[in-house]
Design an enzyme around this catalytic site. Structure first.
Site, mmCIF file in Angstrom:
data_model
loop_
_atom_site.group_PDB
_atom_site.id
_atom_site.type_symbol
_atom_site.label_atom_id
_atom_site.label_comp_id
_atom_site.label_asym_id
_atom_site.label_seq_id
_atom_site.Cartn_x
_atom_site.Cartn_y
_atom_site.Cartn_z
ATOM 1 N N TYR A 55 0.850 -1.201 0.000
ATOM 2 C CA TYR A 55 0.000 0.000 0.000
ATOM 3 C C TYR A 55 0.879 1.242 0.000
ATOM 4 O O TYR A 55 1.851 1.312 0.764
ATOM 5 C CB TYR A 55 -0.897 0.027 1.243
ATOM 6 C CG TYR A 55 -2.303 -0.428 0.956
ATOM 7 C CD1 TYR A 55 -3.063 0.246 0.010
ATOM 8 C CD2 TYR A 55 -2.861 -1.506 1.618
ATOM 9 C CE1 TYR A 55 -4.359 -0.165 -0.277
ATOM 10 C CE2 TYR A 55 -4.149 -1.918 1.339
ATOM 11 C CZ TYR A 55 -4.891 -1.239 0.381
ATOM 12 O OH TYR A 55 -6.171 -1.647 0.106
ATOM 13 N N GLU A 57 -0.567 4.833 -0.286
ATOM 14 C CA GLU A 57 -1.355 6.069 -0.374
ATOM 15 C C GLU A 57 -0.465 7.283 -0.156
ATOM 16 O O GLU A 57 0.364 7.295 0.760
ATOM 17 C CB GLU A 57 -2.469 6.086 0.676
ATOM 18 C CG GLU A 57 -3.752 5.465 0.204
ATOM 19 C CD GLU A 57 -3.963 4.109 0.802
ATOM 20 O OE1 GLU A 57 -2.950 3.416 1.058
ATOM 21 O OE2 GLU A 57 -5.135 3.742 1.010
ATOM 22 N N ASP A 202 -7.202 14.199 -24.391
ATOM 23 C CA ASP A 202 -7.112 12.786 -24.006
ATOM 24 C C ASP A 202 -6.484 12.052 -25.196
ATOM 25 O O ASP A 202 -7.145 11.817 -26.211
ATOM 26 C CB ASP A 202 -8.518 12.251 -23.711
ATOM 27 C CG ASP A 202 -8.517 10.758 -23.387
ATOM 28 O OD1 ASP A 202 -7.465 10.101 -23.570
ATOM 29 O OD2 ASP A 202 -9.579 10.251 -22.966
ATOM 30 N N THR A 229 -3.952 6.680 -21.433
ATOM 31 C CA THR A 229 -3.764 5.379 -20.824
ATOM 32 C C THR A 229 -2.390 4.874 -21.265
ATOM 33 O O THR A 229 -1.796 5.384 -22.216
ATOM 34 C CB THR A 229 -4.877 4.392 -21.239
ATOM 35 O OG1 THR A 229 -5.051 4.457 -22.652
ATOM 36 C CG2 THR A 229 -6.177 4.727 -20.546
ATOM 37 N N LYS A 232 -2.170 1.225 -24.592
ATOM 38 C CA LYS A 232 -2.597 1.131 -25.989
ATOM 39 C C LYS A 232 -1.354 1.234 -26.884
ATOM 40 O O LYS A 232 -0.504 0.342 -26.849
ATOM 41 C CB LYS A 232 -3.648 2.204 -26.285
ATOM 42 C CG LYS A 232 -4.917 2.022 -25.443
ATOM 43 C CD LYS A 232 -5.997 2.988 -25.839
ATOM 44 C CE LYS A 232 -7.294 2.739 -25.107
ATOM 45 N NZ LYS A 232 -7.419 3.453 -23.832
ATOM 46 N N ARG A 238 -1.928 -1.872 -18.109
ATOM 47 C CA ARG A 238 -3.173 -1.100 -18.050
ATOM 48 C C ARG A 238 -3.015 -0.055 -16.961
ATOM 49 O O ARG A 238 -2.646 -0.358 -15.837
ATOM 50 C CB ARG A 238 -4.342 -2.019 -17.723
ATOM 51 C CG ARG A 238 -4.554 -3.088 -18.760
ATOM 52 C CD ARG A 238 -5.850 -3.803 -18.517
ATOM 53 N NE ARG A 238 -6.918 -3.088 -19.165
ATOM 54 C CZ ARG A 238 -7.308 -3.332 -20.423
ATOM 55 N NH1 ARG A 238 -6.718 -4.261 -21.139
ATOM 56 N NH2 ARG A 238 -8.288 -2.647 -20.954
HETATM 57 N N1 DSN Z 1 -11.844 0.751 -24.484
HETATM 58 C C1 DSN Z 1 -10.993 1.721 -25.124
HETATM 59 C C2 DSN Z 1 -11.131 1.697 -26.591
HETATM 60 O O1 DSN Z 1 -11.325 0.612 -27.111
HETATM 61 O O2 DSN Z 1 -11.038 2.709 -27.257
HETATM 62 C C3 DSN Z 1 -11.174 3.072 -24.584
HETATM 63 O O3 DSN Z 1 -11.860 3.041 -23.412
#
Ligand code: DSN
Length: 421
Positions: A55, A57, A202, A229, A232, A238
């Protein structure tokens, strides 16, 4: 099988066998969901480490639990690498994933009822950009802009300026999950400045492409906040990353913790740190350029064979086929037909889609995962042929079975990082 996997297999064969099935699925098929990728073996090692026991925090040097010697070091390195990679003043590496990441930004700067000007969902915006079904859509007032699909997906900045003057947003948000073009961030900034709004981008889908300078970086245009994120096109674990100007550091950090989350997942933070190191290497620039080259080759091959693409093509890693217009097949039927030959895509609404989200007019495809396996433009042309032939005759069982065998044989030539052959 390594020792831990053998132990898992002995203790819980149901789960271990399912993991093995997923490994085989990932090896045997062509992964074309644009938000998916294969992470690095080094990241898998960090994710499966004892950091999951801890943990933490708080933030480095200011934690609510003892024993933070190593977690502090990991989080500090992750933040420094993220700032250097994206030319940001501050980075918060704790968001558990994309949705809490964006929520934290809204709560850092907005009060309930404040207005955000964001991209329309059917034109490529994301659920977390205030879709009515999301909690954020109930807390804040989201107004929409669209792309000019007949003009190659351009944004009408004269119209956007007029809309901004009308709705007086506190935040101008650009970002997408199904828009196949790049943005002119400086033009968004001009609109926001005119009405005294903050700017947020974003870049979750294109985080890796921006890190590699293969696509524009909104930080260079003076944006206040950029979110992405990490799993990707960046190829990491993730997770979520918030980048901002230094002056916003306190607001962002407080909004993430204690505002929205408890303890960060330090195994993910370590994986993200490794990812940022990988993304700063010269090879990553080559990889990012190949993602774009593959997307262009795929788009051209599909178009040449009669597929209608939303906006007519792509400038990034993704493209959307209007399968109803091209093949008289809705997106769900198209996705299922391609599943049967081992090509994974996802059903997708198209701009102003008259059809429901579970039976939309198109499918979305992307090239990050195939590029990670080493596929190139010739491979994209081959895949485009399989896609078009399948969508033209989705009920031809013999042709589908033969193509599935061909796809599996083709995939064996491209090992998946992190999965033992
Ligand atoms: N799930 C992602 C996508 O496929 O674009 C974004 O949340």
């Amino acid at each position: 099988m390594d020792a831990y996997r053998q132990q898992l297999h002995r203790y819980d064969p149901d789960i271990e066998t399912a993991i093995r099935g997923e490994e085989e699925r990932q090896c045997d098929g062509v992964e074309m969901i644009p938000s998916e990728n294969y992470t690095y073996p080094e990241v898998l090692a960090a994710l499966g480490s004892v950091l999951t026991n801890k943990y933490s925090e708080g933030y480095p040097g200011r934690r609510y639990y003892g024993g933070q010697e190593f977690t502090d070091r990991i989080e500090t390195v992750a933040r420094e690498r993220a700032c250097a990679l994206f030319r940001a003043g501050h980075a918060n590496v704790q968001p558990l994933s994309g949705s809490p990441m964006n929520q934290a930004v809204y709560f850092a700067f907005l009060k309930p009822g404040d207005t955000v000007l964001a991209m329309d969902l059917s034109h490529g915006g994301h659920l977390t950009h205030g879709a009515p079904v999301s909690h954020m859509g109930k807390v804040f007032r989201f107004e929409r802009y669209k792309s000019e699909t007949a003009q190659g997906g351009a944004i009408d900045f004269v119209g956007l300026m007029a809309r901004a003057k009308e709705v007086r947003p506190k935040l101008v948000l650009c970002g997408y999950s199904s828009y196949p073009r790049d943005y002119d961030y400086a033009a968004f900034k001009q609109v926001a400045d005119e009405v005294g709004a903050l700017t947020m981008a974003d870049i979750s889908h294109i985080g890796g492409l921006v890190a590699a300078d293969a696509m524009r970086n909104p930080m260079d245009a003076g944006f206040d906040v950029v979110t992405t994120t990490t799993h990707k096109s960046l190829r990491g674990p993730r997770g979520g990353l918030i980048l901002c100007k230094a002056e916003h550091a306190k607001a962002i950090d407080s909004a993430v913790f204690p505002g929205l989350q408890g303890g960060p997942h330090m195994n993910n933070v370590a994986g993200a740190a490794v990812t940022f190191k990988k993304a700063a290497e010269p090879d990553f620039k080559t990889y990012a350029r190949q993602i774009l080259a593959n997307a262009r080759a795929l788009a051209k091959a599909l178009t040449d064979q009669g597929a209608a693409l939303v906006t007519g093509g792509t400038d990034n890693h993704l493209l959307v086929i209007d399968t109803v217009a091209s093949f008289g097949l809705d997106g769900r039927a198209a996705e299922e037909a391609l599943d049967r030959i081992g090509i994974t895509t996802n059903k997708q609404i198209v701009p102003d889609d008259p059809r429901p989200p579970l039976r939309p007019s198109g499918i979305r495809l992307g090239t990050p995962a195939c590029t990670t396996r080493g596929m190139d433009e010739d491979d994209m042309r081959r895949i485009a042929g399989w896609i078009v032939d399948t969508l033209r005759a989705p009920d031809d069982a013999a042709a589908i079975a033969k193509r599935h065998t061909d796809v599996r044989a083709f995939c064996r030539g491209f090992p998946v990082p992190g999965i033992a052959a």
